[in-house]
Write an enzyme that holds these catalytic residues in place. Structure first.
Site, PDB file in Angstrom:
ATOM      1  N   LYS A  41       5.608  59.607   3.779  1.00 46.82           N
ATOM      2  CA  LYS A  41       5.657  60.249   5.079  1.00 46.82           C
ATOM      3  C   LYS A  41       6.540  61.495   5.055  1.00 46.82           C
ATOM      4  CE  LYS A  41       5.782  55.719   7.338  1.00 46.82           C
ATOM      5  NZ  LYS A  41       6.676  54.862   8.199  1.00 46.82           N
ATOM      6  N   GLY A  42       7.416  61.572   4.080  1.00 45.46           N
ATOM      7  CA  GLY A  42       8.500  62.553   4.134  1.00 45.46           C
ATOM      8  C   GLY A  42       8.083  64.006   4.202  1.00 45.46           C
ATOM      9  N   GLU A  99       5.878  67.644  -1.672  1.00 45.81           N
ATOM     10  CA  GLU A  99       6.826  66.521  -1.552  1.00 45.81           C
ATOM     11  C   GLU A  99       8.015  66.931  -0.700  1.00 45.81           C
ATOM     12  OE1 GLU A  99       7.501  63.543  -2.047  1.00 45.81           O
ATOM     13  OE2 GLU A  99       6.636  62.705  -3.864  1.00 45.81           O
ATOM     14  N   ASP A 100       8.691  65.961  -0.124  1.00 47.69           N
ATOM     15  CA  ASP A 100       9.927  66.283   0.588  1.00 47.69           C
ATOM     16  C   ASP A 100      11.112  66.307  -0.372  1.00 47.69           C
ATOM     17  OD1 ASP A 100       9.504  63.526   0.348  1.00 47.69           O
ATOM     18  OD2 ASP A 100      10.956  63.077   1.920  1.00 47.69           O
ATOM     19  N   ASP A 103      13.668  63.071  -6.574  1.00 45.15           N
ATOM     20  CA  ASP A 103      14.960  62.440  -6.868  1.00 45.15           C
ATOM     21  C   ASP A 103      14.907  61.906  -8.302  1.00 45.15           C
ATOM     22  OD1 ASP A 103      17.319  61.003  -6.843  1.00 45.15           O
ATOM     23  OD2 ASP A 103      16.922  59.963  -4.971  1.00 45.15           O
ATOM     24  N   LYS A 132      16.754  67.055  -6.234  1.00 42.71           N
ATOM     25  CA  LYS A 132      18.047  66.373  -6.433  1.00 42.71           C
ATOM     26  C   LYS A 132      18.167  65.999  -7.906  1.00 42.71           C
ATOM     27  CE  LYS A 132      20.515  62.461  -4.274  1.00 42.71           C
ATOM     28  NZ  LYS A 132      20.305  61.336  -3.320  1.00 42.71           N
ATOM     29  N   PHE A 153      23.177  61.591   0.235  1.00 41.91           N
ATOM     30  CA  PHE A 153      22.018  61.007   0.899  1.00 41.91           C
ATOM     31  C   PHE A 153      21.718  61.841   2.128  1.00 41.91           C
ATOM     32  CE2 PHE A 153      19.708  58.080   3.666  1.00 41.91           C
ATOM     33  CZ  PHE A 153      18.708  57.699   2.792  1.00 41.91           C
ATOM     34  N   ARG A 170      14.110  60.731  10.829  1.00 43.59           N
ATOM     35  CA  ARG A 170      13.067  61.577  10.234  1.00 43.59           C
ATOM     36  C   ARG A 170      12.756  62.784  11.129  1.00 43.59           C
ATOM     37  NH1 ARG A 170       9.729  59.714   6.092  1.00 43.59           N
ATOM     38  NH2 ARG A 170       9.658  57.511   6.583  1.00 43.59           N
TER      39      ARG A 170
END
Ligand code: PRP
Length: 183
Positions: A41-42, A99-100, A103, A132, A153, A170
């Site tokens: 969802k990001g 993508e958001d 990581d 990240k 975070f 969000r």
């Protein structure tokens, strides 16, 4: 909320996406019907802001999948879940994954491998709102990055904290660090 600290404002995000959209448009402007695939969802806000600023000769085809690696944890679990992975035939097309955050790199690696296996694309490029690198487990490098962040975070602008009551934060228009130690 006192445990949220703004990292990038809505204005800073908007300006960065302007520049990113120009850069991506330069690379995609002459390609035949590029396919943009958002990873839910990001990536909802990043994708919608990005594609509306892109300028390409051919119209974009926009698709979505829902992949998940965090579950309800604050760190990537290592297992990729595929709640929705239903794509039309996009064989041999030029693909931009949106993508958001990258990581550990597991989600992106899984999806790039999946697309290569299923559709033998003409090209695959990865745009991530956030990179990240401190979390990286697999060798994945976004072709386009909004912001590179430290080992913090973050929530907002599509990224959530999966608390006991479900996804939180969000919807924030800005990006913030979340400190769960502070009540
Ligand atoms: C997040 C994010 C990326 C992935 C990145 O998804 O949206 O898809 O994790 O992490 P990785 O590089 O360690 O694989 P999440 O599991 O939080 O699902 P969501 O977007 O639906 O919240």
């Amino acid at each position: 909320m006192k445990n949220l600290k703004q990292l990038y404002s809505a204005t800073q995000i908007s300006q960065r996406i302007d520049a990113l959209a120009n850069e991506i448009s330069d690379d995609f402007k002459d390609l035949e019907r590029p396919v943009v695939i958002g990873v839910l969802k990001g990536a909802i806000f990043f994708l919608s802001d990005l594609v509306r600023r892109m300028k390409t000769a051919d119209s974009l085809q926009i698709e979505f999948v829902h992949l998940s690696s965090y579950g309800s944890a604050r760190e990537s679990t290592g297992r990729i879940q595929t709640p929705y992975l239903d794509l039309p035939n996009i064989s041999h097309r030029h693909i931009l994954i949106v993508e958001d955050i990258v990581d550990s790199g597991r989600t992106s690696r899984f999806f790039i491998d999946y697309l290569n296996d299923q559709f033998a694309p003409a090209s695959i490029r990865l745009a991530s709102f956030l990179d990240k690198p401190s979390g990286r487990v697999l060798d994945v490098h976004p072709d386009y990055t909004g912001f590179t962040i430290d080992k913090v975070f973050v929530v907002g602008y599509g990224l959530d904290y999966g608390g006991e009551s479900g996804d939180c934060f969000r919807e924030l228009p800005y990006l913030a660090t979340l400190n769960l130690e502070i009540e």
